[in-house]
Write a protein that holds these residues in place. Structure first.
Motif, PDB file in Angstrom:
ATOM      1  N   GLU A   9      23.172 -29.516  -8.601  1.00 49.34           N
ATOM      2  CA  GLU A   9      23.056 -30.859  -8.486  1.00 49.34           C
ATOM      3  C   GLU A   9      21.901 -30.813  -7.510  1.00 49.34           C
ATOM      4  OE1 GLU A   9      26.468 -32.641  -5.905  1.00 49.34           O
ATOM      5  OE2 GLU A   9      28.238 -32.298  -7.663  1.00 49.34           O
ATOM      6  N   ALA A  29      18.909 -31.492  -8.919  1.00 44.50           N
ATOM      7  CA  ALA A  29      18.408 -32.767  -9.541  1.00 44.50           C
ATOM      8  C   ALA A  29      18.427 -33.571  -8.176  1.00 44.50           C
ATOM      9  CB  ALA A  29      19.857 -32.779 -10.005  1.00 44.50           C
ATOM     10  N   LEU A  89      14.126 -32.783  -7.298  1.00 47.13           N
ATOM     11  CA  LEU A  89      13.414 -33.386  -8.128  1.00 47.13           C
ATOM     12  C   LEU A  89      12.128 -34.112  -8.263  1.00 47.13           C
ATOM     13  CD1 LEU A  89      14.768 -33.140 -12.194  1.00 47.13           C
ATOM     14  CD2 LEU A  89      13.451 -31.415 -11.024  1.00 47.13           C
ATOM     15  N   THR A 105       8.417 -27.901 -12.975  1.00 47.33           N
ATOM     16  CA  THR A 105       9.446 -29.155 -12.556  1.00 47.33           C
ATOM     17  C   THR A 105       9.545 -30.121 -13.129  1.00 47.33           C
ATOM     18  OG1 THR A 105       9.109 -28.097  -9.514  1.00 47.33           O
ATOM     19  CG2 THR A 105      10.510 -30.960 -10.514  1.00 47.33           C
ATOM     20  N   ALA A 108      12.962 -30.943 -15.515  1.00 47.82           N
ATOM     21  CA  ALA A 108      13.819 -32.146 -15.457  1.00 47.82           C
ATOM     22  C   ALA A 108      13.769 -32.919 -17.214  1.00 47.82           C
ATOM     23  CB  ALA A 108      12.477 -33.095 -14.550  1.00 47.82           C
ATOM     24  N   MET A 148      16.825 -30.286 -18.056  1.00 45.89           N
ATOM     25  CA  MET A 148      18.204 -30.504 -17.286  1.00 45.89           C
ATOM     26  C   MET A 148      19.006 -31.582 -17.913  1.00 45.89           C
ATOM     27  SD  MET A 148      17.901 -29.887 -13.253  1.00 45.89           S
ATOM     28  CE  MET A 148      19.223 -30.162 -12.767  1.00 45.89           C
ATOM     29  N   ALA A 149      17.681 -32.905 -18.285  1.00 46.29           N
ATOM     30  CA  ALA A 149      18.458 -34.152 -19.123  1.00 46.29           C
ATOM     31  C   ALA A 149      18.645 -33.843 -19.745  1.00 46.29           C
ATOM     32  CB  ALA A 149      17.271 -35.397 -19.426  1.00 46.29           C
ATOM     33  N   LEU A 173      21.278 -33.748 -15.823  1.00 45.80           N
ATOM     34  CA  LEU A 173      21.050 -34.738 -14.882  1.00 45.80           C
ATOM     35  C   LEU A 173      21.220 -35.981 -14.293  1.00 45.80           C
ATOM     36  CD1 LEU A 173      18.370 -34.795 -12.758  1.00 45.80           C
ATOM     37  CD2 LEU A 173      16.587 -35.404 -14.423  1.00 45.80           C
ATOM     38  N   LEU A 193      22.523 -39.296  -9.401  1.00 50.39           N
ATOM     39  CA  LEU A 193      21.325 -38.254  -8.771  1.00 50.39           C
ATOM     40  C   LEU A 193      19.670 -38.226  -8.886  1.00 50.39           C
ATOM     41  CD1 LEU A 193      23.013 -34.677  -9.561  1.00 50.39           C
ATOM     42  CD2 LEU A 193      23.574 -35.775  -7.039  1.00 50.39           C
ATOM     43  N   GLY A 194      19.593 -38.946  -9.988  1.00 48.37           N
ATOM     44  CA  GLY A 194      17.979 -39.137  -9.955  1.00 48.37           C
ATOM     45  C   GLY A 194      17.961 -40.163  -8.791  1.00 48.37           C
ATOM     46  N   SER A 238      17.901 -38.432  -5.330  1.00 46.62           N
ATOM     47  CA  SER A 238      16.475 -37.619  -5.311  1.00 46.62           C
ATOM     48  C   SER A 238      15.892 -38.736  -4.489  1.00 46.62           C
ATOM     49  CB  SER A 238      16.102 -37.112  -6.708  1.00 46.62           C
ATOM     50  OG  SER A 238      14.872 -36.355  -6.862  1.00 46.62           O
TER      51      SER A 238
END
Length: 250
Positions: free
Chosen positions: A46, A49, A52, A182, A186, A189-190, A195, A199-200, A203
């Motif tokens: 978390e 995420a 990012l 980074t 991303a 993780m996606a 992700l 949470l996106g 961010s």
């Protein structure tokens, strides 16, 4: 759906402000400081995420704007390509591992990085022959650790410093590595379902405090000795890292 109460929201915004402040003064450290603080209260995936978008946006200018971009790309492309590949592989490890243990690994990386900086230890400058195989090896290692912990700082920064790059080349080279790692993080993780959209979106909230902190840090940099500030930050990061490691492995 991930939820935040008022205290948690205030802590997240404060973490981004502090991390932006550090980056404004020292020129690096936003993701590392953010992760070190957020991992104290939230699971590491978390925290990764959440950091990012602010990390991406604050590194765009540092990496892409300046006269050193093409020279940096010509010299560092093996390091950068390996960092991207390593990050994608590390995200796969993150998806299959105990996040609590990986937060402990992040803590160990923070302690190691702080110790090197405070003791003034530096890696030896690689010869051109060694650089040809060291660059992809270090880049891949840095990427793998980024995918697992979210932090690109170690061993990327000590290695680039050992290359004795001109200052602008170091700034843009490290910024470009952090930016590409980074982005790969991303994507990784996606691809592994780490992700979530909420949470996106959360961010995005960190962008404003991160840039506010950078603006404040830039002002402070002009008014106090940078070396003293860096020492204070390294001690703080080392203590945070020590706490994360003890909590995970004790």
């Amino acid at each position: 759906m991930t939820s935040f109460d008022f205290a948690e929201s205030a802590f997240v915004l404060g973490a981004f402000t502090v991390a932006g402040f550090v980056k404004g003064v020292a020129g690096f450290g936003l993701p590392t400081v953010t992760l070190g603080l957020l991992a104290l209260t939230r699971p590491l995936p978390e925290a990764m995420a959440l950091m990012l978008v602010p990390t991406l946006l604050t590194n765009v200018w540092q990496s892409l704007v300046g006269p050193a971009l093409w020279p940096v790309l010509r010299r560092l492309w093996p390091f950068l390509a390996a960092a991207v590949a390593g990050t994608l592989a590390g995200a796969g490890v993150l998806a299959r591992s105990d996040a609590h243990l990986l937060s402990g690994l992040l803590g160990l990386l923070l302690v190691a990085s702080a110790a090197l900086a405070l003791l003034g230890l530096a890696l030896p400058t690689p010869t051109p022959g060694r650089e040809r195989w060291l660059s992809p090896a270090i880049g891949g290692t840095a990427g793998l650790l980024t995918g697992m912990t979210g932090s690109f700082l170690f061993p990327a920064a000590p290695y680039l410093a050992a290359m004795r790059l001109p200052p602008q080349h170091f700034v843009q080279g490290f910024g470009l590595g952090a930016l590409l790692a980074t982005l790969a993080l991303a994507l990784g993780m996606a691809g592994h379902g780490l992700l979530p959209p909420d949470l996106g979106l959360a961010s995005l909230v960190g962008v404003a405090p991160a840039f506010l902190g950078m603006a404040l840090g830039t002002r402070v940099r002009r008014a106090m000795p940078e070396t003293r500030f860096r020492d204070v930050i390294q001690v703080a990061l080392g203590l945070v890292g020590l706490w994360l490691a003890v909590r995970a492995f004790a």
